[in-house]
Every structure is written in C-alpha cells, then in structure tokens.
Design a protein around this motif. Structure first.
Motif: not given
Length: 235
Positions: A8-9, A11-14
């Motif tokens: 999740q972390e 993906e949030a930085l994508s």
C-alpha cells in the motif's frame, strides 16, 4: 509492517512517468512506478527483514522486488535462494541492480557469481559480471585473487563482442570497474579496453548504444578517482 501495508505504501508513491520509464527499460505489469529514492523512508522503518523481503520478491511486482533487495539479509540467503531470485529476475534492472547487488553483500558472492558467468544464460551472466563490479567497487583489493581477475579480463577480451546484449554491457562495466577500482590490474584493464574498443549493445525498439570502457576509465583517472571504493553496496 507486513506485506499488505508495504504494498500500500509503495503504491501511494507511484508516479506514472516513472512507471513509463521502467516499462521502456523492460519492466512489465505488475508495477507501480516508484522512484528508488522515495523508498528510503519505508526502508528505514523496516531495516532488514528477510522473510518480508521474500514475500515482496515473490509478488512479481517490479517495485516490490526492488524493495525486497533493499531490506533483504544477504548473509541469511543460500545459493538456492539466490538462484531462485535470479530465475525470477526477468530483465536487467532486476538481475543487475537487485539480485547482483544483494549477492555482492553475501559471503558466497564470488562462488555464485562464477557459476552464473559460466551458465551461458544472458541475465545470469549479466548478474554474475555485475556482481563482480559491485564487489570490486566496494571490497579491498586483497580480497580478490589477482590471477582470477586477470583471467576474467581475458574472457572479456575474447568474448565480449559475441556475448548476449545485456552480458556485453555488464562485461564492459567489469572492465571499467577493474580499471578504476582494482589497482593491481589497472594497466591490464586499460590495455584490454583499448584492444576491445567500442562495444555495440543492441536494444529493442531503440538505437544501439556504444560503450567505451577505455574512455570511461580515462575520465575517472582524470578526475583523480583511481582506486575509488564505495562505502556501501546497497544504498
């Protein structure tokens, strides 16, 4: 942190731009497109966690696989673990910048890398040569057999132009690394680089690139970086 929270972390930085860049270099779905520097805060929280690294690597997600290399414990990994990782490394950014880097911090690094170099398989060979680049650029010269490295230079001289594309690139980098970071064979590396000349690396849907180890070594010599060693292999 567990697998789900790390994913999740990440993906949030994508970033879409980063994702496109990775895909243009050979990555494929699944991936998020996370800049490697953006992963550092998560890595600081986790530090080293081999079991989590294995879970992340097994996802097949490029960003998760890259992050697995950052938090892995190389000294806890066996030869079969590294073989499994290289089997799943489907393009050079995984083979040379994740698996080879992780292997370079293991005590069995040279043993495994030697087998990969002799395998005849493009990405295994590439990872093996790349591992030596990471090793030579970090470890003391006395940790290597001079005759062995000299023999490897001869292999490069005799086979680089007929090797698979990614292997060519790693072999060229090996020649450059010996020339800059392994003082006992600096002269041999320079003379071999002159003999080898420019190395053409063909790339899918892109123009060929031409690598010049001799020019690259000279640039570092001119900068006063002869004998340069990295403090760390992994960031």
């Amino acid at each position: 942190m567990n697998l789900q929270t790390v994913m999740q972390e990440l993906e949030a930085l994508s970033k879409e731009r980063t994702k496109k860049m990775y895909i243009s270099n050979g990555a494929h779905e699944p991936l998020f497109g996370v800049a490697t520097g953006a992963m550092k805060p998560i890595a600081k929280k986790i530090k080293i966690n081999q079991s989590l690294a294995e879970e992340l690597y097994a996802t097949g997600n490029y960003d998760a696989m890259y992050f697995a290399g950052i938090i892995a414990d190389p000294k806890a990994m066996t030869e079969s673990d590294f073989d499994r990782w290289i089997d799943e490394a489907y393009f050079y950014m995984l083979s040379d910048y994740v698996v080879a880097v992780t292997l370079a911090e293991a005590d069995i690094a040279q043993v495994v890398a030697d087998k990969w170099i002799a395998s005849g398989e493009e990405l295994r060979m590439s990872a093996g040569w790349s591992c030596y680049c990471w090793l030579l650029g970090n470890r003391l010269d006395v940790e290597f057999s001079e005759s062995k490295i000299a023999n490897m230079i001869e292999i490069v001289k005799n086979t680089i132009h007929v090797s698979p594309e990614r292997t060519k690139s790693a072999m060229n980098n090996f020649l450059y690394t010996v020339g800059v970071s392994y003082l006992p064979l600096h002269e041999m590396a320079v003379e071999t680089a002159k003999t080898v000349g420019p190395v053409e690396v063909k790339r899918d849907k892109k123009k060929s690139s031409f690598l010049h180890a001799f020019e690259s070594i000279q640039k570092e010599v001119d900068r006063g970086r002869l004998g340069f060693k990295r403090k760390y292999v992994r960031c």
